[in-house]
Structure formats: structure tokens, C-alpha cells
Design an enzyme around this catalytic site. Structure first.
Site, PDB file in Angstrom:
ATOM      1  CE  LYS A  68      -2.295  -1.115   3.769  1.00  0.00           C
ATOM      2  NZ  LYS A  68      -1.706  -0.861   4.838  1.00  0.00           N
ATOM      3  NE  ARG A  92      -5.047  -0.798   9.135  1.00  0.00           N
ATOM      4  CZ  ARG A  92      -3.974  -0.093   8.811  1.00  0.00           C
ATOM      5  NH1 ARG A  92      -4.058   0.906   7.973  1.00  0.00           N
ATOM      6  NH2 ARG A  92      -2.808  -0.382   9.339  1.00  0.00           N
ATOM      7  NE  ARG A 126       6.988  -2.313   6.341  1.00  0.00           N
ATOM      8  CZ  ARG A 126       5.668  -2.161   6.388  1.00  0.00           C
ATOM      9  NH1 ARG A 126       4.982  -1.997   5.280  1.00  0.00           N
ATOM     10  NH2 ARG A 126       5.024  -2.208   7.532  1.00  0.00           N
ATOM     11  NE  ARG A 154       5.684   0.526  10.160  1.00  0.00           N
ATOM     12  CZ  ARG A 154       4.541   0.450   9.504  1.00  0.00           C
ATOM     13  NH1 ARG A 154       4.466   0.856   8.247  1.00  0.00           N
ATOM     14  NH2 ARG A 154       3.464  -0.039  10.079  1.00  0.00           N
ATOM     15  NE  ARG A 180       1.472  -3.608  11.641  1.00  0.00           N
ATOM     16  CZ  ARG A 180       2.536  -3.587  10.829  1.00  0.00           C
ATOM     17  NH1 ARG A 180       3.656  -4.182  11.202  1.00  0.00           N
ATOM     18  NH2 ARG A 180       2.487  -2.960   9.694  1.00  0.00           N
TER      19      ARG A 180
HETATM   20  P1  AMP Z   1       0.256   1.157   8.701  1.00  0.00           P
HETATM   21  O1  AMP Z   1       1.403   2.100   8.561  1.00  0.00           O
HETATM   22  O2  AMP Z   1      -0.861   1.447   7.732  1.00  0.00           O
HETATM   23  O3  AMP Z   1       0.690  -0.293   8.642  1.00  0.00           O
HETATM   24  O4  AMP Z   1      -0.366   1.396  10.168  1.00  0.00           O
HETATM   25  C1  AMP Z   1       0.418   1.192  11.321  1.00  0.00           C
HETATM   26  C2  AMP Z   1      -0.466   1.194  12.556  1.00  0.00           C
HETATM   27  O5  AMP Z   1      -1.151   2.452  12.669  1.00  0.00           O
HETATM   28  C3  AMP Z   1      -1.562   0.151  12.558  1.00  0.00           C
HETATM   29  O6  AMP Z   1      -1.100  -1.112  13.048  1.00  0.00           O
HETATM   30  C4  AMP Z   1      -2.569   0.790  13.523  1.00  0.00           C
HETATM   31  O7  AMP Z   1      -2.138   0.662  14.863  1.00  0.00           O
HETATM   32  C5  AMP Z   1      -2.465   2.262  13.166  1.00  0.00           C
HETATM   33  N1  AMP Z   1      -3.424   2.667  12.122  1.00  0.00           N
HETATM   34  C6  AMP Z   1      -3.129   3.091  10.857  1.00  0.00           C
HETATM   35  N2  AMP Z   1      -4.245   3.419  10.171  1.00  0.00           N
HETATM   36  C7  AMP Z   1      -5.274   3.167  11.025  1.00  0.00           C
HETATM   37  C8  AMP Z   1      -6.698   3.289  10.907  1.00  0.00           C
HETATM   38  N3  AMP Z   1      -7.285   3.706   9.777  1.00  0.00           N
HETATM   39  N4  AMP Z   1      -7.437   2.954  11.995  1.00  0.00           N
HETATM   40  C9  AMP Z   1      -6.884   2.525  13.152  1.00  0.00           C
HETATM   41  N5  AMP Z   1      -5.556   2.384  13.324  1.00  0.00           N
HETATM   42  C10 AMP Z   1      -4.751   2.701  12.272  1.00  0.00           C
END
Ligand code: AMP
Length: 222
Positions: A15, A90, A129, A162, A173
Site C-alpha cells: 500500500k 480500516r 522491510r 519499524r 496486525r
Molecule cells: P500502517 O502504517 O498502515 O501499517 O499502520 C500502522 C499502525 O497504525 C496500525 O497497526 C494501527 O495501529 C495504526 N493505524 C493506521 N491506520 C489506522 C486506521 N485507519 N485505523 C486505526 N488504526 C490505524
């Protein structure tokens, strides 16, 4: 293209890479809610500390907090030329909330791009990553190493893993994603929804995305 484009996909589905690439191609901005929350979590405040804990656990952040932040950003930028959302919605609640925001701004419903990648492939990608600590460019030790070795090829920034890319947190996740994914796909099944094979080479995935979301695409009715 004057629409909100959203990327649905598990952690590690590409993404982040594809949405920032598409944003560059279309000349529009890209809002990653994950990046936005990681920035907020660096603050030395009670809210920042609380957020750090949630992110480190791999759980989702509360719908209300994420929806408010996205709404504020969309209102501020009024995406007349479109905007890409990476990692939002999400949950079903967030999808409903987005529809309300778009209706309020008199914008059409979103174009939904779902990057589909098998669980085995995702685990391999996530543990390898790395991300530039300065500009955020995403690399992968196996499939997309930096041409400058262990620093970023754009700005020489340090490449870091990360905090939530460790195996235990990745499992959590993934589980969160699996729980939310089917209801979201169902929600968008009548909408402008496209499933894309995210296991193809990065360039082939980009080409598939451009064929759907490229500048030649007609404007959808509001
Ligand atoms: P990502 O960078 O998209 O993998 O997001 C990393 C973390 O941010 C996720 O594991 C969630 O804890 C939080 N997060 C990101 N986007 C959302 C969302 N739309 N709703 C809730 N938590 C989010």
C-alpha cells in the site's frame, strides 16, 4: 481524477509503496494514516505516549480519533484534484464515516484498490522491510534493496525497521486486518472496487493500478 482513491490491503501488501508512487504519477497528495499516527506518537504528551503503546501492540487506534484526523485533513485540503488514502478506512465504522465526510464535501464515493497478497508472502516482506528515517522511502532487503547499501539512496538517511515490524506484532496486525477486511470488501462490493494481484512484480502492480486509476479514467458520477 478528482476522487478519493483508497488502498485496502494487509500490512506488507505494498500500500505504502504503490500509493506514494500513484500520488507522484497523478500529482495529488497521499495521506497515510499510519504515518500520521506515528508522527503524533512521537510527541511527548499523554496522548502521544498512549498512542505509542497502541501502535507498539499492533492494535488499531480508536475509530473516533482516526476519523476526526482524516476529516480535518480532507476539509483542509478539499481534494478537488483527488487525494489518496493509504490505510484508511480500516473498519466498517471508518468506511461509513468516510462516506459521510465525502457526502458533506459533495465529493463522489471512493475508488477502492485492494492489493491482494497471501499471508506467507506478507510475513517475508514485512520482516525484511526497512524505511528511511529521513524521507520515509520504503525498501526491502530482499526485493527492493537500496542502491546505496544500508542508507537511503535519496538522501543518505539511515534505514530503520519499524517498531511494529517484529514477528509477534506483525501477527497481531495481520489478525486485525483479517477481521476487518471481509466486512470492508463486502461494504465496497457495490462500489467502484478493484482487486489487484499484489504478488506481481512492483512495476506490474503499478501498471495494473495506473490502468484503473490513471488520468485517462472518466470521472464517476457523484
Ligand atoms: P500502517 O502504517 O498502515 O501499517 O499502520 C500502522 C499502525 O497504525 C496500525 O497497526 C494501527 O495501529 C495504526 N493505524 C493506521 N491506520 C489506522 C486506521 N485507519 N485505523 C486505526 N488504526 C490505524
Amino acid at each position: 481524477m478528482d476522487r478519493v482513491i483508497l488502498f485496502l490491503g494487509a500490512p506488507g501488501s505494498g500500500k505504502g509503496t504503490q500509493s506514494s508512487w500513484l500520488a507522484g504519477q497523478l500529482g495529488i497528495s497521499n495521506l497515510s494514516t499510519g504515518e500520521m499516527l506515528r508522527t503524533e506518537a512521537k510527541r511527548n504528551t499523554v496522548a502521544g505516549r498512549k498512542l505509542r503503546q497502541v501502535l507498539a501492540s499492533g492494535a488499531l487506534v480508536a475509530d473516533s480519533l482516526v476519523c476526526e484526523a482524516v476529516e480535518a485533513r480532507l476539509k483542509r485540503e478539499l481534494p478537488e484534484r483527488g487525494i489518496i488514502l493509504d490505510g484508511f478506512p480500516r473498519t466498517l465504522k471508518q468506511a461509513q464515516c468516510l462516506d459521510q465526510i465525502l457526502a458533506g464535501l459533495r465529493l463522489p464515493g471512493p475508488l477502492v484498490l485492494h492489493l491482494d497478497v497471501s499471508r506467507e508472502r506478507l510475513m517475508g516482506r514485512l520482516t525484511a522491510r526497512r524505511q528511511c528515517a529521513v524521507c520515509g522511502t520504503i525498501y526491502n532487503l530482499l526485493s527492493r534493496p537500496s542502491r546505496s547499501g544500508d542508507v537511503c539512496e535519496n538522501d543518505g538517511g539511515r534505514l530503520v525497521q519499524r517498531d511494529d515490524d517484529t514477528e509477534a506484532v506483525i501477527q497481531r496486525r495481520m489478525t486485525e486486518f483479517d477481521l476487518a477486511c471481509a466486512p470492508l470488501v463486502e461494504y465496497y462490493s457495490e462500489a467502484d472496487y478493484h482487486r489487484i494481484d499484489g504478488e506481481l512484480e512492483t512495476a506490474a502492480v503499478s501498471a495494473a493500478i495506473l490502468a484503473i486509476a490513471g488520468p485517462g479514467r472518466k470521472r464517476a458520477a457523484a
